[in-house]
Structure formats: C-alpha cells, structure tokens
Design an enzyme around this catalytic site. Structure first.
Site, mmCIF file in Angstrom:
data_model
loop_
_atom_site.group_PDB
_atom_site.id
_atom_site.type_symbol
_atom_site.label_atom_id
_atom_site.label_comp_id
_atom_site.label_asym_id
_atom_site.label_seq_id
_atom_site.Cartn_x
_atom_site.Cartn_y
_atom_site.Cartn_z
ATOM 1 N N HIS A 1 -8.274 -22.340 -63.255
ATOM 2 C CA HIS A 1 -9.708 -22.034 -63.141
ATOM 3 C C HIS A 1 -10.539 -23.268 -63.489
ATOM 4 O O HIS A 1 -11.506 -23.599 -62.809
ATOM 5 C CB HIS A 1 -10.111 -20.926 -64.119
ATOM 6 C CG HIS A 1 -9.547 -19.572 -63.823
ATOM 7 N ND1 HIS A 1 -8.930 -18.801 -64.780
ATOM 8 C CD2 HIS A 1 -9.533 -18.832 -62.684
ATOM 9 C CE1 HIS A 1 -8.567 -17.647 -64.243
ATOM 10 N NE2 HIS A 1 -8.909 -17.639 -62.980
ATOM 11 N N LYS B 1 -9.608 -4.134 -62.377
ATOM 12 C CA LYS B 1 -8.533 -4.649 -63.232
ATOM 13 C C LYS B 1 -8.826 -4.288 -64.692
ATOM 14 O O LYS B 1 -9.945 -4.510 -65.173
ATOM 15 C CB LYS B 1 -8.478 -6.179 -63.144
ATOM 16 C CG LYS B 1 -7.991 -6.730 -61.831
ATOM 17 C CD LYS B 1 -7.836 -8.258 -61.986
ATOM 18 C CE LYS B 1 -7.710 -8.959 -60.657
ATOM 19 N NZ LYS B 1 -7.791 -10.417 -60.794
ATOM 20 N N ARG C 1 -4.968 -20.233 -53.715
ATOM 21 C CA ARG C 1 -3.671 -20.751 -54.160
ATOM 22 C C ARG C 1 -2.623 -20.708 -53.071
ATOM 23 O O ARG C 1 -1.812 -21.593 -52.932
ATOM 24 C CB ARG C 1 -3.148 -19.944 -55.351
ATOM 25 C CG ARG C 1 -3.779 -20.315 -56.651
ATOM 26 C CD ARG C 1 -3.633 -19.209 -57.643
ATOM 27 N NE ARG C 1 -4.411 -18.063 -57.202
ATOM 28 C CZ ARG C 1 -4.666 -17.004 -57.941
ATOM 29 N NH1 ARG C 1 -4.180 -16.913 -59.147
ATOM 30 N NH2 ARG C 1 -5.388 -16.017 -57.462
ATOM 31 N N SER D 1 -3.916 -15.718 -64.210
ATOM 32 C CA SER D 1 -4.059 -15.111 -65.531
ATOM 33 C C SER D 1 -2.948 -14.077 -65.743
ATOM 34 O O SER D 1 -2.405 -13.947 -66.835
ATOM 35 C CB SER D 1 -5.421 -14.439 -65.657
ATOM 36 O OG SER D 1 -6.446 -15.381 -65.496
#
Ligand code: ADP
Length: 162
Positions: free
Chosen positions: A17, A41, A90, A128
């Site tokens: 990040h 989430k 990514r 994460s």
C-alpha cells in the site's frame, strides 16, 4: 490543485500500500488516503487502529492526508472534490473486480477517473489478508509491513519475538 483519493480497507496497511501511496503522491498535488469504515470485509483492526497506523507511516509525506469514510465512495469523492481515485493492481485476478468497480464508479461520477498503478514486483504477492494469515501461524513478516504494524500484529496474535 489536483486531488486523488486512495481508498481501501487497509486492515492493516502493508508496504505494498505504502509503495502505491508514495508513487501516487508524486503524481498529484494532494492524496487523501480514505479508509473505509464499513464494508463487507470484517476487519481485524478497528477504524481507529487502522487510521493511527496509516497516520504514523505517512507523517513524512507532506501532501498525503488520512481520512475515513462510510457509505458510497463516490459520494465521498464528490464531497472532497477529488479528480481521481487511485487503485493498485497486483495480478490479473485483481483486474476483473477493479474493472467492474471502475466502470460503476464512472457511471456514478462521470468526471472522476480511476487511475491504476501497477504493483512493484517485490510486493506483487502482498495483501493484508495474507499478512494476517502468516502472522496468525507465527510466520515472519519482517520487511513486508511498517514496524508499527508488525508490532501490533504480533500483539494481536499474542506472538512473542523469538
Ligand atoms: P480493498 O478492500 O478496497 O481492496 P485494500 O486495503 O485491500 O482495500 O487495498 C487498497 C488498494 O491497494 C487496492 O486497490 C489494492 O488493489 C491495492 N493494493 C493492496 N496491496 C497491494 C500491493 N501489494 N501492491 C499494489 N497494490 C496493492
């Protein structure tokens, strides 16, 4: 003044990040990290903790501010009069979701662009979620997250340094 919003859950912030954020800060006059307080989430860290980590790690980047938001991102973006949303990519697997999100956000606010920054290769595997999995199994995450986050994760999972 060109303002960009970098939205996310940041539960917790990783060096992946931070890399995106530093690069974005060179492209815009101001970048606002917008931490989502409510999404689907379930987060490990509270909004106060996630915000405190983020504030600590960006304190030396003068044109980065940290905020949090609830509700629809595009309402927040319009309120702040930002010109762009920053997202990191990514892998191909990120693309489909991000593509859909960007098109929906474009539909909601025509004048706001989503800008994608490609991950740096050393962080391509980093999320994460995987960080939390590794720490929960006593794995070493040194160098992958800021130190303040590493310590907090160890504490959270009650793991003593060897
Ligand atoms: P969200 O829950 O919105 O996906 P995250 O906190 O997981 O929020 O991530 C915020 C943004 O940072 C997303 O655009 C995500 O793709 C990007 N990101 C996360 N990890 C990396 C990484 N290692 N390299 C590049 N971008 C990343």
């Amino acid at each position: 003044m060109k303002i960009a919003i970098y939205p996310g859950t940041f539960d917790p912030v990783t060096n992946g990040h931070l890399d995106i954020l530093k690069r974005a800060s060179l492209l815009f006059d101001k970048v606002i990290v917008a931490i989502a307080t409510d999404n689907e989430k379930e987060s490990l860290f509270s909004i106060e903790e996630r915000r405190a980590f983020m504030e600590a790690v960006v304190k030396d980047i003068p044109n980065v501010a940290v905020e949090h938001f609830s509700g629809l991102l595009m309402h927040y973006v319009q309120k702040t009069q930002a010109h762009a949303i920053i997202r990191g990519l990514r892998a191909v697997s990120d693309f489909e979701y991000e593509f859909q999100l960007a098109l929906m956000n474009k539909k909601l606010a025509r004048d706001v662009e989503t800008i994608f920054l490609m991950t740096s290769s050393e962080y391509a595997f980093l999320s994460s979620t995987i960080i939390k999995q590794v720490v929960s199994l006593n794995g070493n995450i040194h160098g992958l997250v800021p130190e303040i986050v590493e310590e907090a994760l160890k504490e959270k999972f009650n793991w003593e340094r060897e």
